[in-house]
Design an enzyme around this catalytic site. Structure first.
Site, PDB file in Angstrom:
ATOM      1  CD  GLU A  75      -1.835   2.297   1.537  1.00 56.53           C
ATOM      2  OE1 GLU A  75      -1.538   3.132   0.643  1.00 56.53           O
ATOM      3  OE2 GLU A  75      -1.889   2.579   2.736  1.00 56.53           O
TER       4      GLU A  75
ATOM      5  CB  CYS B  95      -2.160   6.424   2.320  1.00 49.68           C
ATOM      6  SG  CYS B  95      -3.078   5.229   3.305  1.00 49.68           S
TER       7      CYS B  95
END
Length: 515
Positions: free
Chosen positions: A287, A321
């Site tokens: 990720e 994020c």
């Protein structure tokens, strides 16, 4: 094993005076443990090294949260051998028994919730609400992945055929390297570690350099609940010295990584090379960030949209994020939306996380300098309407900053800043707004505010991101509710907290017996 149905851990109501007082006491207790030295943990042995690193409080940079021993290559190799040895036993432990360790860890963390919140406040610079949500998420990961391991350990459905018995089982991969991020040093670290371990793998946990103490406290918790030695080996150290070494190691079976695009792509490239003695294609679970945005249609509830934009952009100083660092607004409501965004932004107070300020520090000096450099770029690419400066205090404080009238191809609209900076862009139509949203190399989260059902359905099909939200903020995914992971340069769409996630740490084996 009989289990109650999974339910997300509730958040703490700090408006309750008793809860607020418990939080203050936990902060005081944790402060009393500042400055301690933490060892490596390899095969259950606590190893103190001459070389150490210091973890500081980003809100008060003169305070040392802890001192952490550092791993060299010889110790990394020793940890790999320990993990390989432990794997030969751990791989055959029943999934329900492995899950039991996660459930015990969740119970202990739940009892010590305020303590873990306090460590996050001091080491990661999170306010009470952000830290509490992270501890709740860590508990959720432990509870959810434990249940998933039990489910995958049960007989799997296959098509029946006369004269044969067929069984499909999910078996572990081997030894994995866990490389978690500093921005969720408990939840994501615990989730990545727990998923690998409960699937039957053993791991080497290399914590993020700015936040190793939180990881150390989690490893201590795993020891407390009796996790066998060698299953999780805690090896803080520099990426340059041990990171490449472990990624390249022929005994490494997989790498689970959360972090920057640049580092993730570098790991991916190195994993593609086969080394002498390597028997497998290494697996990569990644990720790698995002450049997320919120699209505001002319039909939207503007106040709700403005609230969500400000929360998404500036929660935890934009260091997520999933942070909504772009607002793409229809021209018919642009001026009014911008006014509301600025008004709400200017109400955000900057201050110490331990005092529960809305905006705390960014994580370290490197981030501080990078974000301020992007703000300087923003001053050439848009109209500064809020913030734009460093903030006062003995820490890495930056004002929440808003730029208006930003072009879709501007750097602050396309590059991940990872700080409290919001770019606002005008769109002539809803379709153009969606096209602008898609105009990055990332694809993690996004949000649409609209009452127009046709526009929502258009967005459902055409907005390219892993987690898309309608009429709510683009941060705050819940385990089991919003499986999390994105497209393109946002990673491998791992869907953490979802029913597919443990499959990334297992391989399917079918045994057929003819009668």
């Amino acid at each position: 094993m009989t289990m109650i149905e999974f339910r997300n851990e509730p958040f703490t109501d700090f408006a309750d005076p008793a809860k607020a007082e418990a939080m203050r006491q936990a902060l005081q207790a944790v402060r009393g443990r500042f400055g301690r030295t933490y060892p490596l943990v390899i095969d259950g042995e606590r190893i103190f090294t001459e070389r150490t690193s210091v973890s500081i409080n980003p809100g008060r940079v003169g305070e040392v949260v802890g001192v952490v021993s550092q791993t060299d290559r010889a110790l990394a190799e020793r940890a790999m051998r320990a993990a390989l040895y432990a794997f030969e036993t751990w791989r055959f432990v029943e999934p329900s028994a492995r899950a039991g360790y996660l459930f015990k860890a969740a119970a202990v963390m739940r009892r010590r919730k305020f303590e873990f919140i306090a460590w996050l406040v001091y080491e990661a610079g999170k306010n009470w609400g952000e830290a509490d949500a992270e501890v709740a998420e860590a508990i959720d990961f432990l509870e959810f992945y434990g249940r998933e391991a039990v489910r995958l350990g049960e007989p799997q459905p296959l098509v029946a055929i006369a004269g044969e018995e067929n069984r499909l089982t999910y078996i572990p991969l081997g030894v994995g390297i866990i490389i978690p991020p500093w921005n969720f040093p408990l939840a994501i670290m615990a989730g990545m570690t727990a998923a690998a371990v409960v699937s039957g793998n053993t791991v080497l946990l290399k914590p993020a350099s700015p936040t190793p103490i939180v990881a150390a406290r989690f490893v201590e918790l795993l020891e407390e609940v009796g996790l066998p030695p060698g299953v999780v080996n805690y090896i803080p150290g520099s990426g340059a010295e041990i990171g490449d070494f472990l990624v390249d190691h022929p005994s490494t079976r997989f790498v689970s990584f959360t972090g920057s695009r640049e580092v993730g792509l570098r790991i991916h490239e190195r994993l593609g090379k086969t080394h002498p003695g390597q028997l497998w294609i290494k697996r990569f679970v990644a990720e790698m960030g995002g450049k997320d945005g919120i699209v505001v249609d002319a039909s939207a509830d503007l106040d709700e949209a403005a609230t969500a934009i400000v929360q998404s952009a500036f929660g935890y100083q934009g260091q997520k994020c999933s942070a909504g660092s772009r607002a793409i607004v229809h021209k018919d409501v642009y001026d009014e939306m911008l006014k509301r965004i600025v008004e709400k932004t200017e109400k955000l107070a900057v201050g110490l996380p331990e005092h529960n300020a809305a905006i705390g520090p960014v994580i370290d000096d490197k981030a501080y300098r990078t974000i301020l450099a992007y703000i300087d770029i923003g001053k050439t690419e848009g109209r500064l309407v809020a913030g734009g400066n460093a903030a006062g205090g003995d820490g890495y404080y930056i004002e929440p900053t808003v730029f208006a009238d930003v072009s879709p191809d501007a750097r602050i609209m396309r590059e991940e800043i990872f700080g409290p900076v919001l770019a606002v862009c005008k769109a002539d139509s809803f379709k153009e707004a969606v096209d602008i949203f898609n105009g990055t190399e990332y694809g993690l989260t996004g949000s649409v505010f609209a009452a127009n059902r046709k526009h929502l359905e258009y967005a459902r099909k055409h907005m390219h991101c892993g987690n898309l939200y309608f009429n709510r903020k683009c941060t705050g995914a819940l385990v089991g509710v919003h499986p999390f992971g994105g497209f393109n340069m946002s990673g491998t769409d791992s869907k953490a907290g979802g029913r597919d996630y443990l499959l990334l740490f297992t391989q399917a084996k079918v045994v057929s017996e003819r009668f």
